[in-house]
Design a protein around this motif. Structure first.
Motif, PDB file in Angstrom:
ATOM      1  N   ASP A   1       1.138   2.458   1.560  1.00 44.00           N
ATOM      2  CA  ASP A   1       0.923   2.398   3.011  1.00 44.00           C
ATOM      3  C   ASP A   1       0.081   1.200   3.400  1.00 44.00           C
ATOM      4  N   ARG A   2      -0.893   0.905   2.562  1.00 40.20           N
ATOM      5  CA  ARG A   2      -1.711  -0.266   2.867  1.00 40.20           C
ATOM      6  C   ARG A   2      -0.879  -1.538   2.738  1.00 40.20           C
ATOM      7  N   TYR A   3      -0.003  -1.518   1.762  1.00 43.55           N
ATOM      8  CA  TYR A   3       0.919  -2.657   1.627  1.00 43.55           C
ATOM      9  C   TYR A   3       1.785  -2.799   2.865  1.00 43.55           C
ATOM     10  N   ARG A   4       2.330  -1.678   3.337  1.00 42.63           N
ATOM     11  CA  ARG A   4       3.179  -1.718   4.539  1.00 42.63           C
ATOM     12  C   ARG A   4       2.375  -2.216   5.732  1.00 42.63           C
ATOM     13  N   CYS A   5       1.153  -1.737   5.857  1.00 42.71           N
ATOM     14  CA  CYS A   5       0.312  -2.149   6.981  1.00 42.71           C
ATOM     15  C   CYS A   5       0.162  -3.667   7.009  1.00 42.71           C
ATOM     16  N   ARG A   6      -0.123  -4.236   5.848  1.00 41.90           N
ATOM     17  CA  ARG A   6      -0.342  -5.682   5.820  1.00 41.90           C
ATOM     18  C   ARG A   6       0.945  -6.418   6.145  1.00 41.90           C
ATOM     19  N   MET A   7       2.060  -5.892   5.655  1.00 43.40           N
ATOM     20  CA  MET A   7       3.325  -6.554   5.966  1.00 43.40           C
ATOM     21  C   MET A   7       3.579  -6.540   7.468  1.00 43.40           C
ATOM     22  N   GLU A   8       3.326  -5.383   8.101  1.00 44.99           N
ATOM     23  CA  GLU A   8       3.537  -5.300   9.545  1.00 44.99           C
ATOM     24  C   GLU A   8       2.559  -6.196  10.281  1.00 44.99           C
TER      25      GLU A   8
ATOM     26  N   LEU B   1      -8.353   0.537   5.896  1.00 48.14           N
ATOM     27  CA  LEU B   1      -8.608   1.750   6.679  1.00 48.14           C
ATOM     28  C   LEU B   1      -7.346   2.185   7.396  1.00 48.14           C
ATOM     29  N   ARG B   2      -6.653   1.223   7.992  1.00 45.50           N
ATOM     30  CA  ARG B   2      -5.486   1.578   8.800  1.00 45.50           C
ATOM     31  C   ARG B   2      -4.380   2.194   7.963  1.00 45.50           C
ATOM     32  N   GLY B   3      -4.364   1.863   6.669  1.00 46.47           N
ATOM     33  CA  GLY B   3      -3.383   2.502   5.797  1.00 46.47           C
ATOM     34  C   GLY B   3      -3.560   4.008   5.749  1.00 46.47           C
ATOM     35  N   SER B   4      -4.802   4.460   5.999  1.00 43.71           N
ATOM     36  CA  SER B   4      -5.051   5.895   5.997  1.00 43.71           C
ATOM     37  C   SER B   4      -4.750   6.521   7.350  1.00 43.71           C
ATOM     38  N   GLY B   5      -4.344   5.730   8.303  1.00 41.59           N
ATOM     39  CA  GLY B   5      -3.933   6.279   9.590  1.00 41.59           C
ATOM     40  C   GLY B   5      -4.989   6.228  10.667  1.00 41.59           C
ATOM     41  N   VAL B   6      -6.074   5.487  10.449  1.00 41.66           N
ATOM     42  CA  VAL B   6      -7.082   5.363  11.505  1.00 41.66           C
ATOM     43  C   VAL B   6      -6.783   4.109  12.313  1.00 41.66           C
TER      44      VAL B   6
ATOM     45  N   GLY C   1      -0.833   3.344   8.798  1.00 41.47           N
ATOM     46  CA  GLY C   1      -0.067   4.084   7.792  1.00 41.47           C
ATOM     47  C   GLY C   1      -0.256   5.574   7.960  1.00 41.47           C
ATOM     48  N   LYS C   2       0.214   6.324   6.984  1.00 44.61           N
ATOM     49  CA  LYS C   2       0.092   7.781   7.070  1.00 44.61           C
ATOM     50  C   LYS C   2      -0.664   8.355   5.885  1.00 44.61           C
ATOM     51  N   GLU C   3      -0.194   8.002   4.693  1.00 42.01           N
ATOM     52  CA  GLU C   3      -0.679   8.686   3.495  1.00 42.01           C
ATOM     53  C   GLU C   3      -2.024   8.139   3.025  1.00 42.01           C
ATOM     54  N   GLY C   4      -2.261   6.885   3.304  1.00 40.99           N
ATOM     55  CA  GLY C   4      -3.488   6.290   2.779  1.00 40.99           C
ATOM     56  C   GLY C   4      -3.377   5.915   1.325  1.00 40.99           C
TER      57      GLY C   4
END
Lengths: 342, 169, 398, 184
Positions: C261-268, C226-231, C254-257
């Motif tokens: 972005d989901r990959y970046r979210c998990r890395m962070e 979900l957070r990859g989509s920016g929520v 994330g921004k684009e969803g």
């Protein structure tokens, strides 16, 4: 001794004998190389991936390829019930013989080539395109959807990348003025750098990408993409038939490396500038230089496999048609213009 | 009959047989495989004529590219139904008539066939210059116009294919 | 002729991806209808790993249902256990002591790292980058060793208890965990150098499986998906449990969803987890590890059980009948497990066993949205999408 | 927003339907009757003050022998915008001879897409039907399974004998047959 045989047998039969011996030598050496290419691939990628690779059979797993070969040979051969039996059986043979016959025209060192034909490069291209038949047929004959998709992917991929690869070699043909591989190697000696790699760097890039695609290696291993198509076209194969595909892939890699070495790296010769500065290097047998260069190029295959993710089908196509082919055409035009004016 | 003639006889006979097989085999994929073998025979015949370049191109283009595309299309078909249906279309008498008339034509034209004709490019001349060079020269001087026309026709075909593919969407 | 025409017109190919397939991460089965390489219909089938956990829980005491929780999302068992304990504690109205809370938080974040590493490895392997897989397993092994140090088990830990944790952690463990936390960020950089700038990786992940914020919420996505989509929704922040209120961390969004972005979210998130672990070690208070104020609900310490008659009886009753005074009521409690929001809806009828135990598993929801992500994309994107929602079928099928 | 006041608003708007407001451990739920359940849920979704855009969970509960309407469908709702949590419990009764459609609720898949599989699961395990659901099939259990496992009258373990699931029987039979090929 040789003369004695010649006198007793007559010229034609003697020549045939010589060719047979040469073929046997090349075949034997190539098979050994294939076996140990698999070993080194596993070792090199293993070490790149913080693991050891094969360690059990022999010292540091040195006998592993032989064990694998024996295992593949004795494994049960399974033919799916609904497979198209003749095609299913022929497919791996086509794949293997197409690549192995390419070895016939490759000059390994000065004067050592089984068939020194005038259209050597074209022969190689023809054979590499035939390899696609093995894959497509295997994909179709297995009567499995995953292998079918693999076959489809492969046919499209090979057809499109062969164009780019063939065009990239046109630059070499123009520079050398011949399609004979021995002539091409000799033509490179005219330059101080002794390699077409320097003036034809663009062609080398295109050729390398094309070679990866032709041999279905990462990042272009879509026909056998494990995570998508399980194993792609050879998903239904087992035992020796599976080993044939494996063999075909590795012989293909060696052939591609050899073409690259002959066309871009100066074959069995060292750059004149080096030989002139260090004359003792000229004493090294050509075969050693040739093989070393081939190993370097093979290493590139392994290295890329350990590093890159896989392309997607449409991205692969657009790379082939929209980038590589225009670049190859550009390279041809540029080369011929330079050749014409200078 | 010397060795060359023997080889030629083999190729001629087997090519004829293969051609008949190609159109009579039920499974289209098998007939494509047979076609592949046929193309190899043709390439070998070119080699007999000292035309290595043509032989190589025959394999690269016909076997390596065109036939693969055929295969590509045929594999997409639902072959199980195809195998059930009749191999020959209903209008086979027309085909037979056409074929026979072509044979008659050839028969009458056989008279005019001169096996001893020698052009500027004799085998010796070609050997001196290499096959590829000879073809290149002749293609871009004497036959430049037909060559360009042929390439234009092919271009039109390509454009046509793209247009047809686009319309589907 | 007409038959041939029909054969030509039939363009869709139905392929059955799974339940045995290298990229479906377990026993997920997707029936794909493809036109060439384009997916025009995707139907997921689940249930191959259905073990009836909910039904089993209804027949077990609160305590003995815990090992079932290990086997939900078997690669992040610690987080499930903590989630379950938090839910039961909320139902019973008890609070674990501070030290236990910090240790649990620490364990949760270790689990998050190990789960994300495994996800990264397999996801990269699916897309074709083989090396990342082995690199990430190197670190996962390290975390597994740490788990082994603290509770003796590596995968199915059953470490937390209702009202605390099973045993205290040693100083030696804390030291090695701190060392891990010091070292790990450099390893994340190592993974990123392998794939972050890689053109093929970017082509394969950017703009694939895009889902907008509203749609993602509507589908019920949670966690990094979900957070990859920016929520900006994280249970740890908005319904804090354990020690999450007392530690400082960011929720990456994330921004684009898309897959990237989901990959970046998990890395962070892994970096944030390291931050939390460090803070937990630094702030770890001294004190008991099991709650003392509600002896009816918690097991007595083991050494006491062996010496004290009363404690032994208590132990026996707890294990066979459960807490006899569980209040009548119902509670929904959710925790942030690596995959998303793991919710427990417990209905209690006053006995020692849950009357109804509902598990809201993130994977189940995420798998249900696979058709939404996959239709219209290529076969290779299906693989990327399965990877990006990070499913574990044990949790999906329960 | 205070969950109690949400419950109050609902009761004011739908006085007939709301049967009870329950609070336990600061979690508030309203128990409502089935008939206008979807309307109430849609109201919770579309109302600007509530804006429950996230269906956390949907599940069934079987109160066999404890309550009169035997089943409940529980909707756990959360609002991403206002960060509040609320629970709606819809009472559903068993099918009877004169009311064969008793055990069904209106689907909420057109409000929350995520409800799709939750409803399928609820149907699978409790037999509660969701009217208007696009694809109401069994999900966790095999498609030809009989019975609804999470109901209280469904045994945890029993010897079914001939009532055993057909595919399992086939499997047993097949394994018996395959034993002759076993290498000893």
């Amino acid at each position: 001794m040789i003369d004695l045989i010649r006198i007793h047998t007559g010229d034609i039969i003697f020549n045939i004998l010589i060719i047979l011996v040469k073929t046997a030598v090349v075949f034997g050496v190539a098979m050994l190389h294939v076996a140990y290419a698999t070993y080194f691939e596993r070792k090199i990628i293993g070490h790149m991936q913080v693991r050891l690779g094969p360690m059990r059979v022999g010292y540091h797993g040195l006998l592993q390829p032989i064990a694998d070969g024996v295992k593949a040979f004795f494994k049960e051969d399974i033919i799916p019930l609904n497979a198209d039996k003749p095609v299913f059986i022929i497919a791996p043979l086509i794949a293997m013989f197409a690549t192995i016959s390419s070895l016939a025209v490759i000059p390994f060192f000065d004067g050592f080539v089984i068939a020194d034909i005038n259209v050597g490069i074209l022969f190689l291209l023809a054979m590499s395109s035939l390899g696609a038949y093995g894959i497509v047929m295997a994909g179709w004959a297995s009567n499995s959807k995953f292998s079918f998709l693999g076959g489809l992917r492969s046919s499209a991929q090979v057809v499109s990348y062969e164009i780019a690869m063939g065009l990239s070699l046109v630059g070499i043909m123009l520079m050398a003025g011949s399609l004979n591989l021995t002539e091409i190697v000799k033509a490179q000696q005219q330059y101080w750098h002794g390699m077409f790699l320097v003036p034809q760097f663009l062609a080398f890039f295109i050729f390398t990408v094309g070679a990866f695609a032709e041999t279905n290696r990462t990042p272009f291993d879509l026909p056998e993409a494990e995570s998508e198509l399980v194993a792609g076209y050879f998903v239904e194969y087992s035992g020796m038939r599976f080993a044939f595909f494996f063999l075909a892939e590795y012989v293909g890699m060696i052939v591609m490396s050899s073409i690259s070495v002959i066309c871009f790296w100066g074959g069995w010769t060292l750059p004149p500038i080096i030989v002139n500065t260090f004359p003792f290097l000229g004493e090294i047998p050509g075969i050693i230089i040739f093989l070393l260069k081939v190993y370097c190029y093979l290493f590139l295959f392994y290295w890329v496999r350990a590093t890159l993710p896989r392309y997607r089908y449409d991205q692969l196509m657009s790379l082939g048609w929209k980038v590589l082919i225009p670049l190859a055409l550009l390279n041809i035009v540029a080369t011929s213009l330079i050749k014409f004016f200078f | 009959m010397n060795t060359v003639e023997l080889f030629f006889a083999y190729f001629a006979v087997s090519m004829t047989l293969l051609s008949v097989l190609i159109i009579s085999v039920k499974n289209p994929v098998h007939s494509i495989l047979l076609m592949l073998v046929l193309f190899f025979h043709i390439a070998a015949l070119y080699l007999f004529l000292n035309a290595e370049f043509l032989a190589a191109v025959q394999v690269i283009l016909y076997a390596g590219a065109i036939l693969v595309l055929f295969l590509f299309v045929i594999m997409m078909l639902n072959l199980k139904e195809e195998l059930m249906s009749h191999r020959f279309i209903n209008e086979w008498p027309i085909g037979l008539a056409l074929g026979l008339s072509i044979i008659v034509f050839i028969f009458f034209a056989l008279d005019k066939f001169n096996p001893n004709y020698k052009g500027t490019y004799t085998i010796e001349a070609i050997k001196a210059e290499t096959n590829t060079k000879a073809i290149g020269k002749i293609l871009y001087t004497e036959y430049l116009l037909p060559f360009e026309i042929a390439s234009l026709i092919l271009l039109i075909a390509i454009v046509g294919a793209i247009v047809m593919a686009k319309k589907e969407k | 002729m007409t038959k041939t025409k029909d054969a030509l017109r039939q363009r869709e190919l139905t392929i059955n991806m799974g339940p045995q397939h290298p990229a479906t991460h377990g026993v997920l089965r997707l029936v794909l209808e493809i036109d060439g390489e384009t997916v025009i219909k995707c139907t997921p089938y689940v249930g191959y790993l259905h073990r009836g956990t909910e039904k089993l829980c209804e027949n077990r005491t609160y305590l003995s249902a815990m090992p079932l929780m290990d086997r939900l999302d078997y690669i992040s068992s610690m987080a499930n256990d903590v989630g379950y304990c938090v839910a039961v504690e909320r139902l019973l109205g008890i609070e674990p002591p501070e030290r236990a809370k910090f240790i649990r938080t620490m364990m949760c974040e270790m689990t998050r790292i190990s789960s994300h590493i495994l996800w990264l490895g397999t996801h990269a392997l699916d897309i074709g980058a083989m090396t990342v897989f082995l690199y990430s397993f190197r670190e996962r092994e390290w975390i597994m060793d740490l788990f082994e140090m603290v509770c003796g088990a590596r995968l199915t830990v059953s470490f937390p208890r209702i009202g605390g944790i099973r045993n205290d952690v040693s100083q030696e463990f804390l030291d090695s965990l701190y060392k891990f936390a010091e070292e790990f960020p450099s390893r994340i950089i190592e993974y990123e150098t392998l794939i972050d700038q890689n053109r093929i990786w970017l082509q394969r992940t950017k703009g694939i499986g895009v889902i907008s914020a509203e749609e993602a919420v509507n589908w019920g996505f949670t966690g990094p998906t979900l957070r990859g989509s920016g929520v900006d929704y994280d249970v740890r922040k908005y319904m804090p449990y354990d020690a999450y209120e007392q530690v400082d961390f960011d929720v990456p969004v994330g921004k684009e969803g898309d897959v990237y972005d989901r990959y970046r979210c998990r890395m962070e998130e892994m970096r944030q987890s390291v931050r939390i672990i460090k803070q937990c070690i630094e702030k770890l208070p001294k004190g008991p590890i099991m709650t003392p104020d509600a002896p009816k609900f918690t097991l007595p310490p083991k050494d006491k059980v062996l010496k004290d008659m009363e404690a032994m009886i208590h132990h026996f009753v707890m294990l066979t009948k459960g807490p006899l005074t569980a209040p009548v009521g119902e509670i929904y409690s959710s925790t942030e497990v690596p995959k998303g929001e793991l919710g427990f809806y417990i209905v209690s009828d006053g006995s020692g066993r849950p009357y109804r135990m509902r598990l809201r598993s993130p994977s189940f929801v995420h798998v249900s949205a696979l058709p939404r992500l996959c239709v219209g994309s290529l076969v290779a994107d299906v693989i990327a999408n399965i990877g990006t929602i990070d499913v574990v079928l044990g949790e999906c099928d329960r | 927003m205070n969950p109690l006041s949400i419950a109050q608003t609902i009761q004011d708007k739908f006085p007939k339907e709301v049967k009870e407001i329950v609070e336990f451990r600061k979690q508030v739920s309203v128990i409502i009757q089935r008939d206008r359940a979807k309307e109430i849920l849609a109201f919770l979704y579309f109302n600007k003050d509530f804006n429950f855009d996230y269906l956390v969970d949907l599940c069934g509960v079987d109160y066999m022998g404890q309550k009169k309407p035997r089943f409940e469908v529980v909707y756990n709702l959360f609002s991403m915008k206002h960060r509040h949590f609320f629970r709606v419990r819809v009472e559903v009764d068993e099918d009877t001879q004169d009311a064969p459609d008793n055990l069904s609720v209106d689907t909420v898949t057109d409000i929350w897409r995520g409800a799709d599989w939750h409803e399928r699961e609820c149907f699978d395990l409790f037999g509660i039907r969701f009217k208007g659901h696009p694809d109401l099939r069994r999900i966790l259990m095999p498609e030809d399974w009989e019975g609804y496992p999470l109901r209280k009258d469904y045994p945890l373990k029993s010897d079914l004998g001939d009532m055993e699931w057909q595919e399992y029987k086939d499997l047993i039979e097949f394994s018996e047959k395959a034993k002759q090929y076993e290498v000893r």
